[in-house]
Enzyme design. Structure first.
Site, short mmCIF file in Angstrom:
data_model
loop_
_atom_site.label_atom_id
_atom_site.label_comp_id
_atom_site.label_asym_id
_atom_site.label_seq_id
_atom_site.Cartn_x
_atom_site.Cartn_y
_atom_site.Cartn_z
N HIS A 17 53.38 32.63 25.99
CA HIS A 17 52.22 33.26 25.35
C HIS A 17 52.60 33.75 23.95
O HIS A 17 51.85 33.57 22.99
CB HIS A 17 51.75 34.50 26.15
CG HIS A 17 51.16 34.19 27.49
ND1 HIS A 17 51.59 34.78 28.64
CD2 HIS A 17 50.12 33.39 27.86
CE1 HIS A 17 50.87 34.37 29.67
NE2 HIS A 17 49.97 33.51 29.22
N LYS A 41 40.66 36.96 39.69
CA LYS A 41 41.97 37.04 40.36
C LYS A 41 42.30 38.52 40.55
O LYS A 41 41.86 39.36 39.77
CB LYS A 41 43.07 36.44 39.48
CG LYS A 41 42.87 34.99 39.10
CD LYS A 41 44.02 34.56 38.19
CE LYS A 41 43.72 33.30 37.40
NZ LYS A 41 44.60 33.12 36.26
N ARG A 90 50.01 23.50 28.40
CA ARG A 90 51.41 23.18 28.71
C ARG A 90 51.50 21.79 29.33
O ARG A 90 51.97 20.86 28.72
CB ARG A 90 51.98 24.22 29.69
CG ARG A 90 52.02 25.63 29.14
CD ARG A 90 52.15 26.64 30.23
NE ARG A 90 51.07 26.50 31.19
CZ ARG A 90 50.86 27.28 32.23
NH1 ARG A 90 51.71 28.24 32.51
NH2 ARG A 90 49.83 27.10 33.03
O1 PNS Z 1 45.07 33.61 31.46
P1 PNS Z 1 43.91 33.00 32.19
O2 PNS Z 1 43.74 33.67 33.55
O3 PNS Z 1 44.02 31.51 32.30
O4 PNS Z 1 42.60 33.33 31.32
C1 PNS Z 1 41.33 32.89 31.73
C2 PNS Z 1 40.22 33.58 30.90
C3 PNS Z 1 40.35 35.07 31.02
C4 PNS Z 1 40.37 33.17 29.46
C5 PNS Z 1 38.85 33.09 31.47
O5 PNS Z 1 38.80 33.37 32.85
C6 PNS Z 1 37.67 33.76 30.76
O6 PNS Z 1 37.33 33.38 29.66
N1 PNS Z 1 37.07 34.77 31.38
C7 PNS Z 1 35.97 35.52 30.80
C8 PNS Z 1 34.63 35.22 31.49
C9 PNS Z 1 34.01 33.96 30.92
O7 PNS Z 1 33.67 33.87 29.76
N2 PNS Z 1 33.87 32.95 31.81
C10 PNS Z 1 33.32 31.66 31.45
C11 PNS Z 1 34.41 30.75 30.94
S1 PNS Z 1 33.81 29.14 30.67
#
Ligand code: PNS
Length: 162
Positions: A17, A41, A90
């Site tokens: 990250h 999660k 990745r």
């Molecule tokens: O580190 P992660 O868990 O892969 O991050 C995922 C994240 C937080 C970027 C994704 O779950 C997200 O954008 N959540 C916010 C809610 C949202 O906008 N959901 C629609 C995504 S298409």
């Protein structure tokens, strides 16, 4: 002024990250690293803990700020006047979910682009989940996470064992 959002769970932040954050600062004037309050999660670290370690790690990187967000990522990005969202890519298995998410985000807010960045090859196998598992089982994680994250992992694991 080009602002980008780098969203994630950061549970915890890894060197992969961090590598993406540093790369993003070369392309954008302002990088906002945003910890998702919840993405379905159950996180190992609380939101406050994730934010605190993240802020410590990036405090000396110019043009990087940290925050958290809830709700739709694209709404948060629009509120911050960001032109793009950064996601790290990745391995091929990341691609399907990331592709779907990028297209959904575009459908929701056309003007916000998703930019994929690859971390250095040596971080390609790293994931927050694997780091947590290795730490939980007593393995050495100092090569995978910044020092303050390693300390936070140790502290959290010993608190959970008590
Ligand atoms: O580190 P992660 O868990 O892969 O991050 C995922 C994240 C937080 C970027 C994704 O779950 C997200 O954008 N959540 C916010 C809610 C949202 O906008 N959901 C629609 C995504 S298409």
């Amino acid at each position: 002024m080009r602002t980008v959002i780098y969203p994630g769970s950061f549970d915890p932040l890894t060197n992969g990250h961090l590598d993406v954050i540093k790369r993003a600062t070369k392309l954008f004037d302002r990088v906002i690293v945003a910890v998702a309050e919840s993405n379905g999660k159950k996180p190992f670290f609380t939101l406050a803990e994730r934010k605190r370690t993240l802020a410590k790690v990036v405090k000396d990187i110019p043009n990087v700020t940290t925050t958290s967000f809830s709700g739709l990522l694209v709404d948060f990005a629009a509120k911050k006047k960001a032109c793009a969202i950064i996601r790290g890519l990745r391995v091929v298995s990341d691609f399907e979910f990331e592709f779907q998410m990028a297209l959904m985000n575009r459908r929701l807010k056309e003007r916000i682009e998703t930019v994929f960045m690859m971390p250095r090859g040596k971080y390609i196998y790293l994931s927050s989940s694997l780091v947590k598992e290795v730490a939980r089982l007593g393995g050495e994680v100092s090569a995978f996470v910044p020092d303050s994250v390693e300390q936070a992992l140790r502290k959290k694991l010993s608190a959970k064992r008590r």
